[in-house]
Design an enzyme around this catalytic site. Structure first.
Site, short mmCIF file in Angstrom:
data_model
loop_
_atom_site.label_atom_id
_atom_site.label_comp_id
_atom_site.label_asym_id
_atom_site.label_seq_id
_atom_site.Cartn_x
_atom_site.Cartn_y
_atom_site.Cartn_z
N ASP A 195 25.64 28.68 -17.28
CA ASP A 195 25.49 28.71 -15.83
C ASP A 195 24.46 27.61 -15.49
O ASP A 195 23.73 27.16 -16.37
CB ASP A 195 24.95 30.11 -15.45
N LEU A 196 24.42 27.18 -14.23
CA LEU A 196 23.49 26.09 -13.88
C LEU A 196 22.22 26.64 -13.19
O LEU A 196 21.12 26.57 -13.75
CB LEU A 196 24.21 25.08 -12.97
N ASP A 197 22.40 27.18 -11.97
CA ASP A 197 21.26 27.65 -11.21
C ASP A 197 20.65 28.89 -11.87
O ASP A 197 21.31 29.92 -11.98
CB ASP A 197 21.71 27.97 -9.77
N THR B 261 17.63 25.92 -8.69
CA THR B 261 18.00 25.36 -7.39
C THR B 261 17.99 26.43 -6.29
O THR B 261 18.17 26.11 -5.13
CB THR B 261 19.39 24.69 -7.44
N LYS C 93 22.52 34.48 -5.24
CA LYS C 93 22.52 33.78 -6.53
C LYS C 93 23.88 33.93 -7.22
O LYS C 93 24.36 35.04 -7.40
CB LYS C 93 21.40 34.29 -7.43
N GLY C 94 24.46 32.80 -7.60
CA GLY C 94 25.75 32.81 -8.30
C GLY C 94 26.96 32.99 -7.40
O GLY C 94 28.08 32.95 -7.86
N ARG D 218 29.56 29.04 -1.95
CA ARG D 218 29.00 28.63 -0.64
C ARG D 218 29.59 29.45 0.51
O ARG D 218 28.85 30.00 1.33
CB ARG D 218 29.32 27.14 -0.43
N SER E 149 29.48 26.83 -13.47
CA SER E 149 28.65 27.11 -12.30
C SER E 149 29.51 27.19 -11.06
O SER E 149 30.50 26.45 -10.94
CB SER E 149 27.63 25.97 -12.12
N ALA E 150 29.12 28.07 -10.14
CA ALA E 150 29.82 28.16 -8.85
C ALA E 150 29.54 26.94 -7.98
O ALA E 150 30.18 26.75 -6.95
CB ALA E 150 29.37 29.44 -8.12
N ASN F 282 28.07 21.11 -6.44
CA ASN F 282 27.11 20.03 -6.61
C ASN F 282 26.65 19.87 -8.07
O ASN F 282 25.75 19.07 -8.35
CB ASN F 282 25.88 20.27 -5.73
N LYS G 38 32.71 34.61 -10.00
CA LYS G 38 32.09 35.60 -10.87
C LYS G 38 31.93 36.89 -10.05
O LYS G 38 31.64 36.79 -8.87
CB LYS G 38 30.71 35.11 -11.32
N GLU H 156 23.58 33.12 -18.95
CA GLU H 156 23.60 33.48 -17.52
C GLU H 156 22.31 34.16 -17.07
O GLU H 156 21.68 34.85 -17.87
CB GLU H 156 24.73 34.48 -17.27
N ASP H 157 21.96 33.96 -15.79
CA ASP H 157 20.79 34.65 -15.24
C ASP H 157 21.18 35.75 -14.25
O ASP H 157 20.31 36.48 -13.77
CB ASP H 157 19.86 33.66 -14.52
#
Ligand code: B16
Ligand code: MG
Length: 216
Positions: A8-10, A16, A44-45, A48, A115-116, A119, A146, A170-171
């Site tokens: 996952d990214l964020d 972010t 989170k996750g 948009r 990642s969702a 960006n 997710k 994942e967070d």
């Protein structure tokens, strides 16, 4: 033997969420809705458009906008968010991430991003780690977000491995649920909340040893 890592990214590679919060908070204020950091946790996750829907529902304005108006609101938030991202640099990588990715690369373990965020390619470039990833799932191609496992299955496909051969990081609970739903090994990272169902939980990625992890 595990053959690939899926991140996952964020919240795993970088934080972010603080920029998402500023951009959503300002957008929401323009339409008379006040959101705070506690509410932001729910975003989170989440994609948009789903984030916007949650904000509108929270402010009792779920039925006040046309689809076109909602798209314009989401685009406005994203323009502000991307402005905030301009300040990102390698210093914004979460602790231990660079070391872990370098170790994986040295040991020929391919890595992908699930990642969702639309960006993600730009964020990885700003963090100067884009070259350390062998694939990024395009969230625009997904049918479900997710906790559906779709994004993790696609990430495994990008690495030419089976989900059972990958380890997912994942967070967020929705992410852990998605990882487990396709039979992947789940590492929970950094969360203040307990992550139910994670096979392993760590505060920092460099608590883990790549060589030992792939033996799992
Ligand atoms: P964008 P992740 C998610 O990232 C964020 O946690 C979430 O807050 C955001 O709405 C989503 O990306 C979409 O981001 O607006 O940039 O497309 O945790 O899935 O890496
Ligand atoms: Mg996350």
């Amino acid at each position: 033997m595990k053959k690939g890592f899926i991140f996952d990214l964020d919240g795993v590679i970088t934080d972010t969420a603080k920029f998402h919060f500023i951009a959503w908070r300002d957008l929401a204020a323009e339409i008379g809705i006040e959101v705070d950091l506690k509410f932001n946790e729910q975003l989170k996750g989440i994609s948009r458009m789903d984030s916007l829907e949650r904000i509108l529902a929270y402010g009792n304005r779920a039925n006040d906008f046309t689809t076109e108006e909602k798209e314009a609101l989401a685009a406005k938030k994203n323009t502000h968010y991307v402005e905030l991202l301009q300040s990102l640099s390698p210093a914004d990588l979460l602790p231990g991430v660079k070391e872990f990715l370098d170790d994986a690369r040295q040991q020929n373990i391919p890595c992908a991003i699930a990642s969702a965020s639309k960006n993600a390619p730009f964020i990885l470039k700003k963090l100067e780690v884009a070259d350390l990833f062998d694939g990024i799932v395009d969230p625009a191609t997904l049918h479900k977000g997710k906790p559906d496992p779709e994004i993790f299955v696609k990430a495994a496909e990008l690495l030419n491995i089976q989900p059972e051969e990958a380890i997912g990081f994942e967070d967020a609970q929705a992410g852990i649920d998605g990882i487990k739903a396709c039979g992947m090994f789940a590492v929970g990272v950094l969360s203040d909340e307990p992550l139910h169902g994670a096979d392993l939980t760590v505060k920092r990625l460099d608590e883990l040893n790549v060589a030992e992890l792939v033996q799992l």
